[in-house]
Motif scaffolding. Structure first.
Motif, mmCIF file in Angstrom:
data_model
loop_
_atom_site.group_PDB
_atom_site.id
_atom_site.type_symbol
_atom_site.label_atom_id
_atom_site.label_comp_id
_atom_site.label_asym_id
_atom_site.label_seq_id
_atom_site.Cartn_x
_atom_site.Cartn_y
_atom_site.Cartn_z
ATOM 1 N N UNK A 6 0.611 -1.051 -0.318
ATOM 2 C CA UNK A 6 -0.134 0.280 0.192
ATOM 3 C C UNK A 6 0.969 1.145 -0.120
ATOM 4 N N UNK A 7 1.414 2.173 -1.512
ATOM 5 C CA UNK A 7 1.306 3.143 -0.917
ATOM 6 C C UNK A 7 0.502 4.645 -0.872
ATOM 7 N N UNK A 8 0.873 5.300 0.139
ATOM 8 C CA UNK A 8 0.102 6.153 0.304
ATOM 9 C C UNK A 8 0.955 7.315 0.275
ATOM 10 N N UNK A 9 0.386 8.693 -0.048
ATOM 11 C CA UNK A 9 0.513 10.351 0.056
ATOM 12 C C UNK A 9 0.523 10.604 1.696
ATOM 13 N N UNK A 10 0.734 11.682 1.861
ATOM 14 C CA UNK A 10 0.934 11.785 3.242
ATOM 15 C C UNK A 10 -0.244 13.186 3.049
ATOM 16 N N UNK A 11 -1.239 13.837 4.477
ATOM 17 C CA UNK A 11 -2.215 14.152 4.734
ATOM 18 C C UNK A 11 -1.785 15.592 3.336
ATOM 19 N N UNK A 12 -2.522 16.978 3.619
ATOM 20 C CA UNK A 12 -2.615 17.714 3.518
ATOM 21 C C UNK A 12 -1.504 19.107 4.130
ATOM 22 N N UNK A 13 0.056 19.849 3.590
ATOM 23 C CA UNK A 13 0.112 19.707 4.467
ATOM 24 C C UNK A 13 0.262 21.628 4.205
ATOM 25 N N UNK A 14 0.912 22.693 4.732
ATOM 26 C CA UNK A 14 0.387 23.982 4.522
ATOM 27 C C UNK A 14 1.036 24.279 3.699
ATOM 28 N N UNK A 31 -1.763 20.512 7.565
ATOM 29 C CA UNK A 31 -2.973 21.698 8.388
ATOM 30 C C UNK A 31 -3.651 20.058 9.401
ATOM 31 N N UNK A 32 -4.729 20.966 9.468
ATOM 32 C CA UNK A 32 -5.404 20.182 10.389
ATOM 33 C C UNK A 32 -6.257 19.640 9.656
ATOM 34 N N UNK A 33 -6.636 20.144 8.261
ATOM 35 C CA UNK A 33 -7.531 19.585 7.081
ATOM 36 C C UNK A 33 -6.286 17.469 7.409
ATOM 37 N N UNK A 34 -4.810 18.374 6.937
ATOM 38 C CA UNK A 34 -4.201 16.500 6.750
ATOM 39 C C UNK A 34 -4.039 15.909 8.273
ATOM 40 N N UNK A 35 -4.031 16.333 9.026
ATOM 41 C CA UNK A 35 -4.550 15.364 10.535
ATOM 42 C C UNK A 35 -5.776 14.319 9.586
ATOM 43 N N UNK A 36 -6.887 15.168 9.358
ATOM 44 C CA UNK A 36 -8.396 14.388 9.487
ATOM 45 C C UNK A 36 -8.014 13.686 8.244
ATOM 46 N N UNK A 37 -7.255 14.332 7.056
ATOM 47 C CA UNK A 37 -7.515 13.147 6.184
ATOM 48 C C UNK A 37 -6.838 11.777 5.722
ATOM 49 N N UNK A 38 -5.298 11.793 7.033
ATOM 50 C CA UNK A 38 -5.151 10.820 7.431
ATOM 51 C C UNK A 38 -5.170 9.721 8.380
ATOM 52 N N UNK A 61 5.156 13.225 6.463
ATOM 53 C CA UNK A 61 5.054 11.447 6.069
ATOM 54 C C UNK A 61 4.942 11.153 7.114
ATOM 55 N N UNK A 62 6.256 11.296 7.867
ATOM 56 C CA UNK A 62 5.727 11.000 9.785
ATOM 57 C C UNK A 62 4.293 11.337 10.447
ATOM 58 N N UNK A 63 4.224 12.752 10.472
ATOM 59 C CA UNK A 63 3.181 13.399 10.447
ATOM 60 C C UNK A 63 2.017 12.184 10.434
ATOM 61 N N UNK A 64 1.960 11.771 8.307
ATOM 62 C CA UNK A 64 0.713 10.943 8.670
ATOM 63 C C UNK A 64 1.453 10.061 9.222
ATOM 64 N N UNK A 65 1.963 8.616 9.459
ATOM 65 C CA UNK A 65 1.903 7.482 10.073
ATOM 66 C C UNK A 65 1.881 8.019 11.502
#
Length: 241
Positions: A6-14, A31-38, A61-65
């Protein structure tokens, strides 16, 4: 056996939100949206058991994980292993002097290279690295790096399979959108001219790639792939491009 990745892109960033080119620089954060997406993207993994995780060294990427792990911890049945391995080659495309500049400014300053970037013409996309006065071809470099990732990762997974005596393995890669395209292309046997042809990874978009074995001498191309998140697609078998 079956080897699923499974290859996943990170969530939205600033930087994503403000249309700033990030490349392999590490100045942006979710961003807050990026954390929600993850957190939501965890649903892409609930029907499997991930045996290994590989991540980019970059913070987004680390934040997304981290968000995926939080969702896993609150799940009734955890699916993620407790550890992960950072691979430097899983960083995003190296964009050299372009990094940190706005899309609009890059379009204005470098119209030909920007057009090649958008159209996916690897031989025409050129970016200067002022520090070394070297002109780079980022798409071609990224594809070579994706080849190295597969060789390294398949070797590691073969050893883990032998050590764990497990027939089937499922791997999660948390990385980046452009690098994700290169990983998909390299896995399926497509060259860099396929960039942007098969669709792009949105924030937390996830592709599922299936190999029939872990042979690395020579490395086998994948059997099939599909988009897995946010909207599953039909499986596409191996084809040549």
């Amino acid at each position: 056996m079956c080897f699923t990745v499974y290859v996943m892109r990170h969530g939205q960033t600033d930087a994503n939100a403000n249309e700033i080119e990030q490349g392999s620089a590490d100045f942006s954060r979710l961003t807050d949206l990026g954390k929600e997406q993850a957190s939501n993207a965890y649903q892409a993994l609930v029907d499997t058991r991930v045996t290994s995780i590989y991540t980019s060294p970059l913070s987004r990427a680390r934040q997304t994980l981290e968000q995926l792990r939080q969702a896993d911890a609150s799940s009734t049945q955890t699916v993620l292993p407790p550890s992960d391995l950072i691979l430097n080659d899983l960083r995003e495309i190296d964009q050299y002097d372009w990094q940190g500049q706005s899309y609009s400014e890059l379009k204005r300053q470098f119209p030909e290279s920007w057009r090649a970037w958008e159209k996916g013409i690897p031989d025409e996309m050129k970016v200067l690295e002022t520090a070394t006065n070297v002109v780079h071809y980022p798409l071609l470099e990224m594809w070579e790096r994706a080849d190295r990732v597969w060789s390294e990762m398949l070797d590691l997974e073969k050893k883990r399979q032998d050590d764990d005596n497990e027939k089937d393995r499922s791997v999660l890669i948390v990385a980046h959108g452009n690098l994700g395209q290169a990983l998909l292309g390299s896995a399926m046997g497509w060259d860099a001219n396929s960039f942007n042809e098969k669709g792009v990874f949105g924030n937390c978009g996830c592709a599922e790639i299936e190999f029939l074995d872990l042979d690395t001498s020579p490395r086998k191309i994948a059997n099939r792939w599909r988009w897995q998140w946010p909207v599953p697609s039909a499986w596409s078998p191996t084809t040549t491009t």
